[in-house]
Each structure stands twice: as structure tokens, then as C-alpha cells.
Write a protein that holds these residues in place. Structure first.
Motif, PDB file in Angstrom:
ATOM      1  N   ARG A 127      -1.727 -32.350  52.147  1.00  0.00           N
ATOM      2  CA  ARG A 127      -1.445 -31.348  51.102  1.00  0.00           C
ATOM      3  C   ARG A 127      -1.945 -29.973  51.525  1.00  0.00           C
ATOM      4  N   TYR A 128      -3.088 -29.922  52.203  1.00  0.00           N
ATOM      5  CA  TYR A 128      -3.572 -28.647  52.713  1.00  0.00           C
ATOM      6  C   TYR A 128      -2.532 -28.025  53.641  1.00  0.00           C
ATOM      7  N   ARG A 135     -12.719 -25.365  52.778  1.00  0.00           N
ATOM      8  CA  ARG A 135     -11.449 -24.826  53.288  1.00  0.00           C
ATOM      9  C   ARG A 135     -11.421 -24.871  54.815  1.00  0.00           C
ATOM     10  N   GLU A 181       9.819 -28.770  50.046  1.00  0.00           N
ATOM     11  CA  GLU A 181       9.324 -27.628  50.824  1.00  0.00           C
ATOM     12  C   GLU A 181       9.679 -27.797  52.308  1.00  0.00           C
ATOM     13  N   ARG A 217       7.577 -32.680  45.893  1.00  0.00           N
ATOM     14  CA  ARG A 217       7.396 -31.239  46.107  1.00  0.00           C
ATOM     15  C   ARG A 217       7.321 -30.926  47.604  1.00  0.00           C
ATOM     16  N   GLU A 218       6.474 -31.675  48.333  1.00  0.00           N
ATOM     17  CA  GLU A 218       6.318 -31.436  49.769  1.00  0.00           C
ATOM     18  C   GLU A 218       7.621 -31.717  50.513  1.00  0.00           C
ATOM     19  N   PRO A 274       3.723 -22.320  54.631  1.00  0.00           N
ATOM     20  CA  PRO A 274       4.244 -21.006  54.199  1.00  0.00           C
ATOM     21  C   PRO A 274       4.198 -19.923  55.279  1.00  0.00           C
ATOM     22  N   PHE A 285       0.660 -28.367  53.734  1.00  0.00           N
ATOM     23  CA  PHE A 285       1.822 -27.853  53.002  1.00  0.00           C
ATOM     24  C   PHE A 285       1.468 -26.629  52.165  1.00  0.00           C
ATOM     25  N   ARG A 286       0.259 -26.585  51.600  1.00  0.00           N
ATOM     26  CA  ARG A 286      -0.111 -25.458  50.741  1.00  0.00           C
ATOM     27  C   ARG A 286      -0.480 -24.209  51.540  1.00  0.00           C
ATOM     28  N   TYR A 287      -1.190 -24.406  52.645  1.00  0.00           N
ATOM     29  CA  TYR A 287      -1.781 -23.271  53.359  1.00  0.00           C
ATOM     30  C   TYR A 287      -1.064 -22.934  54.661  1.00  0.00           C
TER      31      TYR A 287
END
Length: 622
Positions: free
Chosen positions: A590-591, A376, A517, A513-514, A598, A593-595
Motif C-alpha cells: 500500500r505504501y 515513513r 491505479e 483501488r490499487e 504517483p 501505491f500511495r507514495y
């Protein structure tokens, strides 16, 4: 994956810089010459800058009352850098340059920042100083001062801040008065005498070059001898450390510029940071008519650049260039820490993975990188630093478009560059610093010691959030000027680029999806922008400018990562690249967009509501 592989991907796969060779200015170039420049700078950085990096950190500059001393390795690095020709890389061949595209030049310069950002004398300041003179100086000022800076005979500085004013340039009190009745007839420009003090001047004194050319902001008094309040009265002056003739030869006379002291910094220790006194009389200069000297001297000789009262407008040419360079420097320090922590995580064994039955203490310890939380932290560093590098090179590509593109494309590039400059400076300097913090964390206790380089990377990078305009200044510039300039044309041009990437990504099943977002984030940012200015009261809109800057930056980086991800997916499909490196880029995107993306909701909340807490907080309550 090496930094060079990342640079090559961004230049050739994403930004398609080979296509620039079709333009007349770059007709002598192509992939072969671009690669040769990158190879040269990568090698010089490894051989001259990297070995000197720790020396420059531990053997700080010192002043013996006459000269500033630097380690021998810093002199060698400066000489190697000058010999490379990179000071003039983007300039016309007539000025000793290579006519390289700005984007290739910045990519090549990045290797020096990564290897030793405090080593070698501050080439960015010298080339930036000379570039300003090319834009705003007279033909003779370009020939005498800029050309000698591009060759490395002279080095340059920018002298803005003063001890009592800091970043508030409207409050500077350094004054410039005409040097006699014939002051306007000097071939080098209208000649003035300057008196005042300047603080935080990087490379303000040293022995790395024959001369130092200071670009100094000062105010010309009105007819009553008073300084005009605010920034309207600020003018710009060339103030050489040593006086020169119209052929650029040293006259043998020292200008009245004196080193008052060295600042001892947390990082960037290899570059002398100075307090300079102009016109204090320590090095008095004779009057133009050859007459005698008074007790203090008449002041430091300076030559006006541009028109009186237009100094700040001229200086922004160098300041904006420096802001992008600061962002790139922050990026490369982040990448240096990321690569160090990645190597450490692969070789250091510690702990055991959790299996279905828990941890098995009978098994040997595994490499740190086998642990999810270490991955991470590495992914966070990768997404921040490689994303920041993509942003900085994109901005450099806009510079090339601005100067060599068709008129409509050039105008749009200039508008986009205005919008992105505060982001290109602030975002890498915040998040690549955070990457350095995580690099220390990956090393554990060892990261806190000088046995490993990551603590120095953090110390060096901490300055980047401050110099060339703090976060607060960049935030006020973005929300107070850039998003509302020309009726929002810059914001609209930026949003159009983001929307174009969204439309391309929606057509890709793996990235819809991205794309959605990012579309939602862009909509939220637009709504918050309108809400911030809904009352038309600047104090309400700008009280939360910094969280707005952070949100705007994250939306921008999400857009950049989406663009890079699509290019990486194309490379994977073509099977003509490094597959693991391309998959790593997809994972980093992707990291983000996911982490990361938001986070913007928390930042935009106070902006949208025009939260009054910070501006209404009574100072007594602290």
C-alpha cells in the motif's frame, strides 16, 4: 521479519518453486533440499562473510609489484564459498553441479551479497564466465576452463572496457592477430595474440585461485591491418593468466597479462579492481613453434570463443546474467541497511510523541520507531528493497521457465526476461541505494560514522548504478530496443502479465483501488511509449529515455507488489504463515501505491511531449 523469512515467502508462497521438482531436471530436489542449500549459504554468509566485511573495506588490496595481497579473512571466505559448491550450483551433475533451479540458486547467493558484497573473490564473475563458455565454448573449452571455474580451481573475469572508451565498446582498440600459420589447429581453439589495455576489471589479479581466466573483447584486423569500426569486428577470447594444457594442468608458463595498477574505489573495496595490459612484453610467451622472443614478446595468448566478429553477442550471455546479479546485489545491500536502521529505530530512544495537548516533556523519550516520519522512512526502505528482491527472484524464475518449461511458456519467459533485464539491473541499483541513504538518515549523525555499518552499505551500493551498464545505457536499451523489438511483442507480453494481476486484484474488495491505479499507470505508460516514437526519430524518442526507464520500473514494481500482496492476503486467510510479516507486506504494498506510483506522471511528461531541452541545450550555456 528476517531476510530468510522474506525469501521463503517469495519462493514458496508467491513463486511456488516446489512445483519445479516435478520437472525432470530438478527431480532430485524438493523443499527439503532447497531449504538445506538456503540454510548452508545463510550460515556461511554469517560465519565467513559478515565478520570479514569491515576488514575488506578498511584493508584494501595492495600490489607489491609481483602479487596482489588481500586480507586473510577474504581468503578464508573464498575457500568456504568454493567448498560450498555454489559456483556450480545450477550446473549439470556431470560438471560438478547440483542442478538447482536458478531461482533457488540466486536466493541462496543473495545471503553472501548481504553479508559482504566485497568479500570472497567475486563468485558471480567466475560462474558467469563459465556459464558463457558452456553456452558458446567448444567441448574442450568447457572441460578445461569452465569446469575448473565451477570447481573453484580457476576464477574468472570479464574484460570489456578500455581507458579511452569506457562503456563505448565500439571504440575498443585491443587487437588480436593469428598466432602463426597453424593458429586454427590449436585444440583449445583458434589461437591469437592480443595486445591492448583493459580498465575496471574486477578481480583482475589476486591469489585466491590457481589461475584467472579472462574473457576479453578484442578486434581482429582486416587484410590491410585495420580495425573494423563499430561493434561488428569485435571477437571474444579466453586469455588465461597462466597457460594450461589440454587437461587443464598449468604448464608453468605465465601468459603476457600484466597488472598495470589497482583502482581505489568508494566501495566494493575488498574486490581488486584493476587495469590490465595484454601483450606489453612483461611476461613474454614463446612462439608456438618454440622459437625465440622479440623484444616485446608476441602478445598474450588468447583462444577464440565462437565465431570471429560475434564476440559481443557471446559476451551478452555473461553481461545479461551479471546485470540481474548486480540488481540482486544492490537489493541485498539495501536490505542490510533496512534491517540495521530498523533495529536502531527500535532501540534508540529520542523525542516524545505529539498528543492532543502537544508534547509532554515530563514523559520519558520513546523509541525512534514511534515517530511517524521514521516509520515513513522504514516503510520506504521496506517497499523498495523487498519489492526489488521479488523482482530479481521473478527474473530468476523466468530463467528456469526458459530452460525447462514447455516450448510456448519457455519462449514467452525468454521474451519477458529480455524486457525485464534493464529494469532488474537499474531499478534496485537506484532505489535500494536510496534506501541506504534513508538508513543513514534514520541513524542521524551516527549513521554518518563508521561506528555503524550503514555508511559502508551506501558506499558499496553506489557502484551498482554504474557497473554492468549505467542508467543511461539501460534506458537506451529499454526504450530503444526492448519495447520495440519484434514489433512490440516483448512489451505486449509484459503488459499482459500486468493486466492479469490487475484482473485478479479487482475481484478482491481490498485491492480494487490499487488495481485501478495500476491500470491507469499502465495506460499512461503505453500512451507515452507511442508518443515517444510518434515521429520515428530516435534522437527525439531517446532524449528522455531515463525518465521513461524510471516510470517503467515503478509500474513494474507496482505490478510485483500487487502480486505479492495477493499472495500475502491468501497466507493471512489460510492462517498458516507469520501473520505480522504478511501484514507488513500488505502495508509495504500500500505504501508503494500511495507514495511511489504517483511519481510516474512527472517522469512520463517529458517522454510524452518529446521534450527537446536536454538534447538542444548548447554546451556553451553550461
Amino acid at each position: 521479519m528476517s531476510t530468510r523469512e522474506t525469501v521463503d515467502f517469495l519462493l514458496y508462497r508467491w513463486l511456488a518453486v516446489e512445483g519445479l521438482a516435478a520437472r525432470p531436471r530438478f527431480a532430485e530436489h524438493g523443499r527439503e533440499t532447497f531449504d538445506a542449500v538456503l540454510d548452508l549459504c545463510e550460515r556461511l554468509a554469517a560465519e565467513q562473510f559478515a565478520p570479514a566485511n569491515r576488514i575488506a573495506d578498511t584493508e584494501e588490496p595492495w600490489f607489491d609489484g609481483e602479487r596482489v595481497h588481500l586480507p586473510a579473512s577474504s581468503h578464508a571466505a573464498a575457500e568456504a564459498y568454493v567448498a560450498s559448491g555454489m559456483l556450480a550450483a545450477a550446473q549439470d551433475t556431470a560438471m560438478g553441479g547440483m542442478q538447482l533451479p536458478c531461482v533457488v540458486e540466486m536466493a541462496a547467493q543473495a545471503f553472501f551479497s548481504k553479508a559482504g558484497i566485497g568479500v570472497g573473490g567475486g563468485g558471480m564473475l567466475t560462474s558467469g564466465n563459465a556459464n558463457l563458455l558452456m553456452a558458446h565454448g567448444t567441448p574442450l573449452q568447457r572441460e578445461v576452463f569452465a569446469k575448473n571455474e565451477f570447481s573453484g580451481r580457476f576464477f574468472g573475469t570479464m574484460c570489456l572496457s578500455e581507458p579511452q572508451a569506457g562503456s563505448s565498446l565500439s571504440d575498443i582498440v585491443t587487437r588480436a592477430v593469428p598466432d602463426g600459420a597453424g593458429h586454427a589447429d590449436d585444440p583449445l581453439g583458434p589461437r591469437y595474440r592480443l595486445r591492448g589495455n583493459k580498465m575496471w576489471i574486477s578481480n583482475g589479479d589476486h591469489e585466491l585461485a590457481e589461475n584467472i581466466i579472462h574473457l576479453v573483447l578484442a578486434k581482429i584486423p582486416d587484410a590491410d591491418g585495420r580495425l573494423v569500426p563499430g561493434t561488428r569486428g569485435i571477437s571474444l577470447f579466453i586469455v588465461p593468466k597462466k597457460l594450461v594444457d589440454t587437461d587443464g594442468r598449468l604448464t608453468g608458463e605465465r601468459n603476457d597479462v600484466a597488472l598495470a595498477g589497482l583502482n581505489h574505489k568508494l566501495g566494493y573495496r575488498g574486490i581488486p579492481n584493476t587495469l590490465l595490459n595484454f601483450g606489453e612484453g612483461r611476461h613474454p610467451v614463446r612462439a608456438a613453434d618454440g622459437g625465440g622472443l622479440d623484444g616485446r614478446g608476441a602478445g598474450a595468448i588468447g583462444y577464440l570463443v565462437g565465431e570471429p566478429g560475434q564476440g559481443l553477442r557471446c559476451m551478452f550471455h555473461m553481461m545479461n546474467e551479471a546485470r540481474i546479479a548486480v540488481g540482486l546485489g544492490a537489493t541485498m545491500l539495501g536490505l542490510a541497511g533496512y534491517e540495521a536502521s530498523l533495529d536502531y529505530a527500535r532501540t534508540r530512544t529520542q523525542g516524545r510523541p505529539v498528543g492532543p495537548a502537544g508534547k509532554d516533556p515530563t514523559q520519558p523519550p520513546v523509541a525512534l520507531i514511534r515517530h511517524a516520519d521514521i516509520r515513513r522512512m522504514l516503510l520506504a526502505q521496506k517497499s523498495w528493497c523487498e519489492g526489488a528482491l521479488a523482482l530479481c527472484l521473478y527474473c530468476a524464475r523466468l530463467v528456469d521457465e526458459q530452460h525447462t518449461g514447455e516450448p510456448a511458456a519457455a519462449a514467452e519467459a525468454a521474451l519477458l526476461l529480455e524486457m525485464l533485464t534493464p529494469i532488474a539491473k537499474s531499478w534496485p541499483s537506484e532505489w535500494c541505494l536510496e534506501a541506504n541513504s534513508l538508513a543513514i538518515q534514520v541513524h542521524g549523525g551516527y549513521g554518518y560514522t563508521r561506528d555503524f555499518p550503514v555508511e559502508q552499505y551506501w558506499r558499496d551500493n553506489r557502484l551498482n548504478m554504474i557497473h554492468e551498464g549505467t542508467h543511461g545505457i539501460q534506458a537506451l536499451d529499454l526504450l530503444g530496443r526492448k519495447v520495440v523489438m519484434d514489433g512490440g511483442r516483448g512489451y505486449a507480453a509484459w503488459a499482459a502479465r500486468v493486466n492479469a494481476a490487475i484482473e485478479r486484484a479487482i475481484a478482491r474488495p481490498g485491492w480494487a483501488r490499487e488495481a485501478n491505479e495500476l491500470a491507469g499507470a499502465l495506460k499512461a505508460l503505453g500512451h507515452a511509449t507511442r508518443a515517444a516514437w510518434a515521429t520515428g526519430q530516435p534522437e527525439e524518442a531517446l532524449a528522455n529515455a531515463t525518465p521513461y526507464l524510471q516510470a517503467f520500473g515503478h509500474v513494474t514494481l507496482a505490478w510485483v507488489w500487487l502480486e505479492v500482496a495477493l499472495a500475502a492476503e491468501d497466507a493471512l486467510a489460510a492462517a498458516d504463515g507469520a501473520a505480522d510479516a504478511d501484514r507488513g507486506r500488505l502495508a509495504a504494498a500500500r505504501y508503494f501505491f500511495r507514495y511511489e506510483l504517483p511519481r510516474i506522471g512527472a517522469w512520463l511528461g517529458p517522454v510524452e511531449s518529446r521534450e527537446p531541452l536536454c538534447r538542444e541545450m548548447d554546451e556553451a550555456w553550461f
